[in-house]
Design an enzyme around this catalytic site. Structure first.
Site, PDB file in Angstrom:
ATOM      1  N   HIS A   1      -2.887  -5.895   1.145  1.00  0.00           N
ATOM      2  CA  HIS A   1      -4.135  -6.446   0.788  1.00  0.00           C
ATOM      3  C   HIS A   1      -3.775  -7.146  -0.987  1.00  0.00           C
ATOM      4  O   HIS A   1      -4.180  -8.067  -1.323  1.00  0.00           O
ATOM      5  CB  HIS A   1      -5.044  -5.648   0.502  1.00  0.00           C
ATOM      6  CG  HIS A   1      -5.551  -5.183   1.994  1.00  0.00           C
ATOM      7  ND1 HIS A   1      -6.515  -5.592   2.575  1.00  0.00           N
ATOM      8  CD2 HIS A   1      -5.504  -3.893   2.569  1.00  0.00           C
ATOM      9  CE1 HIS A   1      -6.985  -4.972   3.623  1.00  0.00           C
ATOM     10  NE2 HIS A   1      -5.980  -3.983   3.823  1.00  0.00           N
ATOM     11  N   LYS A   2      -3.290  -6.048  -1.615  1.00  0.00           N
ATOM     12  CA  LYS A   2      -2.771  -6.598  -2.940  1.00  0.00           C
ATOM     13  C   LYS A   2      -1.969  -7.829  -3.174  1.00  0.00           C
ATOM     14  O   LYS A   2      -2.117  -8.859  -3.792  1.00  0.00           O
ATOM     15  CB  LYS A   2      -1.961  -5.590  -3.727  1.00  0.00           C
ATOM     16  CG  LYS A   2      -2.799  -4.319  -4.564  1.00  0.00           C
ATOM     17  CD  LYS A   2      -1.463  -3.875  -5.321  1.00  0.00           C
ATOM     18  CE  LYS A   2      -2.183  -2.446  -5.863  1.00  0.00           C
ATOM     19  NZ  LYS A   2      -1.205  -2.005  -6.688  1.00  0.00           N
TER      20      LYS A   2
ATOM     21  N   ASP B   1      -0.742  -1.334 -11.495  1.00  0.00           N
ATOM     22  CA  ASP B   1      -1.506  -0.125 -11.145  1.00  0.00           C
ATOM     23  C   ASP B   1      -2.996  -0.331 -11.470  1.00  0.00           C
ATOM     24  O   ASP B   1      -3.603  -0.794 -12.595  1.00  0.00           O
ATOM     25  CB  ASP B   1      -0.756   1.164 -11.942  1.00  0.00           C
ATOM     26  CG  ASP B   1      -0.979   2.455 -10.966  1.00  0.00           C
ATOM     27  OD1 ASP B   1      -1.111   2.209 -10.031  1.00  0.00           O
ATOM     28  OD2 ASP B   1      -1.414   3.334 -11.677  1.00  0.00           O
TER      29      ASP B   1
ATOM     30  N   PHE C   1     -10.257  -3.293   0.590  1.00  0.00           N
ATOM     31  CA  PHE C   1      -9.476  -2.154   0.813  1.00  0.00           C
ATOM     32  C   PHE C   1     -10.001  -1.090  -0.252  1.00  0.00           C
ATOM     33  O   PHE C   1     -10.613  -1.316  -1.178  1.00  0.00           O
ATOM     34  CB  PHE C   1      -7.922  -2.212   0.768  1.00  0.00           C
ATOM     35  CG  PHE C   1      -7.270  -2.574  -0.517  1.00  0.00           C
ATOM     36  CD1 PHE C   1      -7.492  -3.672  -1.189  1.00  0.00           C
ATOM     37  CD2 PHE C   1      -6.693  -1.516  -1.375  1.00  0.00           C
ATOM     38  CE1 PHE C   1      -7.072  -4.199  -2.382  1.00  0.00           C
ATOM     39  CE2 PHE C   1      -6.332  -1.948  -2.495  1.00  0.00           C
ATOM     40  CZ  PHE C   1      -6.313  -3.053  -2.903  1.00  0.00           C
TER      41      PHE C   1
HETATM   42  P1  ITT Z   1       1.281   0.023  -4.536  1.00  0.00           P
HETATM   43  O1  ITT Z   1       1.314   1.133  -5.466  1.00  0.00           O
HETATM   44  O2  ITT Z   1       2.266  -0.280  -3.479  1.00  0.00           O
HETATM   45  O3  ITT Z   1       1.003  -1.321  -5.184  1.00  0.00           O
HETATM   46  P2  ITT Z   1      -1.283   1.292  -4.003  1.00  0.00           P
HETATM   47  O4  ITT Z   1      -2.304   1.189  -2.948  1.00  0.00           O
HETATM   48  O5  ITT Z   1      -0.872   2.764  -4.508  1.00  0.00           O
HETATM   49  O6  ITT Z   1      -0.198   0.296  -3.921  1.00  0.00           O
HETATM   50  P3  ITT Z   1      -2.515   1.147  -6.639  1.00  0.00           P
HETATM   51  O7  ITT Z   1      -2.013   2.382  -7.221  1.00  0.00           O
HETATM   52  O8  ITT Z   1      -2.738   0.217  -7.560  1.00  0.00           O
HETATM   53  O9  ITT Z   1      -2.201   0.691  -5.451  1.00  0.00           O
HETATM   54  O10 ITT Z   1      -4.125   1.720  -6.562  1.00  0.00           O
HETATM   55  C1  ITT Z   1      -4.401   3.031  -6.547  1.00  0.00           C
HETATM   56  C2  ITT Z   1      -5.677   3.038  -5.585  1.00  0.00           C
HETATM   57  O11 ITT Z   1      -6.812   2.607  -6.110  1.00  0.00           O
HETATM   58  C3  ITT Z   1      -5.549   2.528  -4.446  1.00  0.00           C
HETATM   59  O12 ITT Z   1      -4.931   3.114  -3.127  1.00  0.00           O
HETATM   60  C4  ITT Z   1      -6.726   1.943  -3.837  1.00  0.00           C
HETATM   61  O13 ITT Z   1      -7.637   3.394  -3.244  1.00  0.00           O
HETATM   62  C5  ITT Z   1      -7.704   1.924  -5.186  1.00  0.00           C
HETATM   63  N1  ITT Z   1      -7.834   0.465  -5.479  1.00  0.00           N
HETATM   64  C6  ITT Z   1      -6.675  -0.123  -6.143  1.00  0.00           C
HETATM   65  N2  ITT Z   1      -7.149  -1.815  -6.190  1.00  0.00           N
HETATM   66  C7  ITT Z   1      -8.353  -1.843  -5.338  1.00  0.00           C
HETATM   67  C8  ITT Z   1      -9.346  -2.629  -5.280  1.00  0.00           C
HETATM   68  O14 ITT Z   1      -8.835  -4.092  -5.389  1.00  0.00           O
HETATM   69  N3  ITT Z   1     -10.330  -2.542  -4.507  1.00  0.00           N
HETATM   70  C9  ITT Z   1     -10.735  -1.393  -4.096  1.00  0.00           C
HETATM   71  N4  ITT Z   1      -9.888  -0.214  -4.479  1.00  0.00           N
HETATM   72  C10 ITT Z   1      -8.645  -0.400  -5.034  1.00  0.00           C
END
Ligand code: ITT
Length: 193
Positions: A11-12, A68, A148
């Site tokens: 998604h990111k 992050d 997400f």
């Molecule tokens: P990577 O480390 O592989 O990039 P991740 O899912 O762990 O992916 P992050 O550590 O940056 O991503 O994000 C921590 C959590 O914050 C993520 O699992 C989501 O639950 C939430 N999150 C991050 N960005 C978000 C968004 O745009 N919208 C909603 N929730 C988000």
């Protein structure tokens, strides 16, 4: 221009690619043969973004960036914050995280929250950080199925729909990640001049 982005979150990847546009081709750790989970064990978003980027730089020898993100809820003293991915469990269980957030906010009058993203760029031996923030509030039950994570619970200021009820373009117009990534893009464009 090719850019290596230290994420395993599809998604990111799509969000960031849309913000950067076709001028940049995002490459993932997997594309470079890095299939293990990239560690993120630091106590701050800045620390984790740098840790992910440095790890990938070491594994590949390539310039790269990582982000992050944390959801910071005022009534919970900034939690889940840097623990947003692992709020309810050790894994990335979005549904369990959302349930726990709602339980912890039950009855709370103050539902203000913000998403904060830190992007770390490692380029030519230098480290740069870029931040993006969006303010909003946590609603009382999930709405929408786009995006997400906490998107179904977060309504950004100035809107009455959650991020999960918005198209990708609408979310990218105001989101924390898009703001941080636009700062990254401005920096990269500045280097070309
Ligand atoms: P990577 O480390 O592989 O990039 P991740 O899912 O762990 O992916 P992050 O550590 O940056 O991503 O994000 C921590 C959590 O914050 C993520 O699992 C989501 O639950 C939430 N999150 C991050 N960005 C978000 C968004 O745009 N919208 C909603 N929730 C988000």
């Amino acid at each position: 221009m090719k850019l290596l982005f230290a994420t395993n979150n599809a998604h990111k990847l799509a969000e960031v690619q849309a913000v950067l546009g076709p001028e940049y081709e995002l490459v993932t750790p997997r594309d470079c043969g890095v299939t293990e989970e990239i560690p993120e064990t630091q106590p701050t978003l800045e620390g984790n973004a740098l840790q992910k980027a440095r790890y990938l730089r070491e594994r590949t020898g390539l310039d790269c960036f990582a982000d992050d993100t944390g959801l910071e809820v005022a009534a919970l003293d900034g939690a889940p914050g840097v623990r947003s991915a692992r709020y309810a469990t050790d894994g990335h269980d979005f549904a369990a995280n959302n349930r726990l957030l709602l339980a912890n906010l039950r009855g709370a009058a103050d539902r203000r929250a913000r998403f904060r993203t830190v992007v770390a760029l490692l380029r030519s031996g230098e480290e740069h950080l870029f931040e993006g923030i969006v303010e909003g509030r946590i609603i009382e039950c999930e709405r929408g199925c786009e995006g997400f994570g906490y998107d179904p619970l977060f309504v950004p200021d100035g809107f009455d729909r959650t991020f999960a009820e918005m198209s990708a373009d609408e979310k990218n117009a105001v989101s924390h990640r898009a703001r941080a990534v636009r700062r990254l893009a401005d920096y990269l464009h500045g280097l070309e001049k």
